[in-house]
Design an enzyme around this catalytic site. Structure first.
Site, PDB file in Angstrom:
ATOM      1  N   PRO A 141       0.871  -1.384   0.193  1.00 37.91           N
ATOM      2  CA  PRO A 141       0.067   0.177   0.014  1.00 37.91           C
ATOM      3  C   PRO A 141       0.798   1.248   0.066  1.00 37.91           C
ATOM      4  CG  PRO A 141      -0.870  -1.727   1.756  1.00 37.91           C
ATOM      5  CD  PRO A 141       0.443  -2.089   0.890  1.00 37.91           C
ATOM      6  N   SER A 145       6.453   1.977  -7.611  1.00 38.08           N
ATOM      7  CA  SER A 145       7.653   1.993  -8.142  1.00 38.08           C
ATOM      8  C   SER A 145       8.867   2.020  -7.596  1.00 38.08           C
ATOM      9  CB  SER A 145       7.427   3.509  -9.053  1.00 38.08           C
ATOM     10  OG  SER A 145       6.365   3.487 -10.025  1.00 38.08           O
ATOM     11  N   ASP A 257      15.530  -8.680 -15.084  1.00 38.19           N
ATOM     12  CA  ASP A 257      16.141  -8.888 -16.112  1.00 38.19           C
ATOM     13  C   ASP A 257      15.522  -9.987 -16.854  1.00 38.19           C
ATOM     14  OD1 ASP A 257      17.539  -6.977 -15.180  1.00 38.19           O
ATOM     15  OD2 ASP A 257      19.410  -8.300 -14.739  1.00 38.19           O
ATOM     16  N   ARG A 260      11.091  -8.718 -17.542  1.00 39.30           N
ATOM     17  CA  ARG A 260      10.616  -7.486 -18.348  1.00 39.30           C
ATOM     18  C   ARG A 260      10.539  -7.494 -19.717  1.00 39.30           C
ATOM     19  NH1 ARG A 260      13.561  -2.708 -14.234  1.00 39.30           N
ATOM     20  NH2 ARG A 260      11.706  -2.689 -13.004  1.00 39.30           N
ATOM     21  N   GLY A 359     -13.210   3.231 -36.106  1.00 39.07           N
ATOM     22  CA  GLY A 359     -14.449   3.934 -35.744  1.00 39.07           C
ATOM     23  C   GLY A 359     -15.261   3.433 -34.798  1.00 39.07           C
ATOM     24  N   GLU A 383       5.579  -4.586 -13.636  1.00 41.62           N
ATOM     25  CA  GLU A 383       6.968  -4.869 -13.887  1.00 41.62           C
ATOM     26  C   GLU A 383       7.708  -3.477 -13.919  1.00 41.62           C
ATOM     27  OE1 GLU A 383       6.639  -8.111 -12.204  1.00 41.62           O
ATOM     28  OE2 GLU A 383       8.675  -8.104 -13.334  1.00 41.62           O
ATOM     29  N   GLY A 384       7.470  -2.447 -13.448  1.00 41.37           N
ATOM     30  CA  GLY A 384       7.796  -1.065 -13.969  1.00 41.37           C
ATOM     31  C   GLY A 384       7.271  -0.212 -14.781  1.00 41.37           C
ATOM     32  N   THR A 385       6.994   0.806 -14.416  1.00 36.05           N
ATOM     33  CA  THR A 385       5.967   1.725 -15.521  1.00 36.05           C
ATOM     34  C   THR A 385       6.891   2.261 -16.670  1.00 36.05           C
ATOM     35  OG1 THR A 385       6.536   3.904 -14.269  1.00 36.05           O
ATOM     36  CG2 THR A 385       4.454   2.598 -13.537  1.00 36.05           C
TER      37      THR A 385
END
Ligand SMILES: Cc1cc2nc3c(=O)[nH]c(=O)nc-3n(C[C@H](O)[C@H](O)[C@H](O)COP(=O)(O)OP(=O)(O)OC[C@H]3O[C@@H](n4cnc5c(N)ncnc54)[C@H](O)[C@@H]3O)c2cc1C
Length: 406
Positions: A141, A145, A257, A260, A359, A383-385
């Protein structure tokens, strides 16, 4: 000379994953998008299949099994070239995500925690945890990151670790058989004291507090987990229990490693699905996409398609490079982040642009385009922004530490 063809062995495995995606995932894709938190029973057949394949030593059918640093990799001889577990897992993740990324994340025994175990477990642990279904619990919480801000604690009590804390947004957190939990063995020692622990589902003190309702990947369960005096065996710690201040955070971070490039592959799979659908829609509308005419001399939608296809190709090649480096024991943190940043961005761009170009049809539930627009966003977050991947790339390129560039 560079040969960009996939080797025969990998093509066969990717083709098999594609068949699974086309024949099992696509037909049930909408059903589990609408039935959030319903267990996709169709995946049980796959679990048996995956088990059979790994028993026979044939191959990994899908997902996030990742690869060990020493898995089928050559010696340090740079002239030897290996395509091992990372490359195979990457292609399978891509193909199955082309089918449905939410279902892909729900395939039994293929969690992101499995990739973490594969990356850092000892041989004895791999024997014990080789066939579990492991999710990955880092986020709390108080942080997302900043993975160094872990507050969950692990205290050794005789032959057991006692874990206390709350983990949120755990993918497959309810369905997995095991959870890889990040916890600190001594909070006064900072990030170097963060270790990962394999927590079995039936460990006393572990409970699921609730499931999240989400924008996309609704087939995947995302759980809040509570660890209240949760006891696990002493040897369920991954890596060494010693705290090496000089090595800092490297041990647990190493898992990224491997994971990602896999998440990049998921984004590339969804991107390809959207591009294929868009090509059909444009062709049906009489819009020709030409590779012989400059884009600015073509229909605006065709020019846009070509731009997006070029992004797709570059994301694909970056991900292949990151996985190839991991299989060949080359440090790939920079390339893993580059591939995740490019693929995550491309996924959201291409899927939403495809909705736009199609459309009203693109927005309607008659097609899966709108669903892919929703599903792809998470691949640029977990997994990391996007921003965190760019920060890592900048640090590595500029030679800055995390304290110097935040
Ligand atoms: C569906 C879903 C599944 C998930 N699955 C898992 C899982 O299995 N296991 C797990 O541990 N976690 C999981 N997560 C959590 C996910 O990894 C985090 O949401 C993610 O790391 C971002 O953290 P945050 O949400 O706290 O955002 P924050 O860290 O608060 O970031 C908010 C925004 O600020 C930006 N930002 C933050 N720091 C910087 C900086 N230094 N420079 C520039 N911009 C910055 C971010 O990019 C973002 O745009 C999941 C999340 C979701 C939604």
């Amino acid at each position: 000379m560079i040969n960009l063809e996939l080797p025969k062995k990998l093509r066969a495995s990717a083709n098999q994953a594609h068949q699974v995606a086309a024949q099992i995932f696509r037909p049930i894709s909408r059903k589990y998008d609408l039935g959030e938190h319903e267990y996709p029973v169709e995946l049980d057949t796959m679990a048996a299949m995956v088990d059979g394949l790994s028993d026979s030593g044939t191959q990994k059918i899908s997902g996030a099994s990742g690869g060990r640093a020493d898995d089928e990799a050559p010696s340090t001889d740079v002239l030897v070239n290996a395509n091992g577990g990372n490359m195979s897992a990457l292609l399978n993740a891509l193909e199955t995500s082309w089918g449905d990324v939410g279902l892909m994340l729900s395939i039994p025994y293929q969690g992101l925690g499995n990739a973490a175990i594969a990356a850092v477990a000892t041989d004895e642990q791999l024997e014990r945890f080789g066939k579990v279904w492991a999710s990955m619990a880092i986020t709390e919480p108080s942080f997302g990151s900043d993975s160094a801000a872990v507050t969950t604690t692990a205290v050794l009590d005789g032959d057991e670790w006692v874990l206390n804390g709350e983990k949120i947004f755990v993918t497959a957190g309810q369905r997995s058989t095991h959870i890889v939990v990040w916890a600190s063995v001594d909070r006064s020692l900072g990030r170097a004291a963060i270790k990962s622990f394999v927590v079995p589902r039936d460990a006393p003190g572990l409970s699921v507090a609730r499931l999240e309702h989400k924008l996309g990947i609704k087939a995947s369960d995302t759980a809040v987990l509570l660890l209240q005096d949760c006891r696990i065996p002493k040897d369920n710690i991954l890596g060494s229990p010693e705290v090496h201040a000089e090595k800092g955070f490297a041990g647990v971070m190493q898992t990224f490693d491997n994971t990602r490039p896999l998440v990049a592959a998921m984004a590339i799979g969804v991107t390809r699905a959207a591009l294929e659908e868009l090509r059909t829609i444009l062709t049906d509308a009489g819009i020709e996409i030409s590779y012989d005419t400059p884009p600015n001399n073509q229909h605006a939608a065709a020019a846009e398609f070509l731009r997006m296809e070029a992004d797709y190709e570059s994301a694909y090649l970056l991900a292949l490079r990151a996985a190839w480096m991991a299989d060949n024991k080359k440090p790939n943190s920079l390339e893993a982040s580059m591939s995740k940043a490019k693929a995550g961005r491309t996924g959201t761009d291409v899927t939403l642009k495809s909705v736009e170009l199609a459309g009203a049809l693109g927005y309607s539930q008659r097609l899966l385009l709108e669903k892919w627009g929703r599903d792809s966003k998470i691949l640029d977050i977990f997994e990391g922004t996007q921003q965190i991947q760019q920060l890592i790339v900048a640090r590595r390129v500029l030679g800055k530490t995390s304290a110097e560039l935040k």
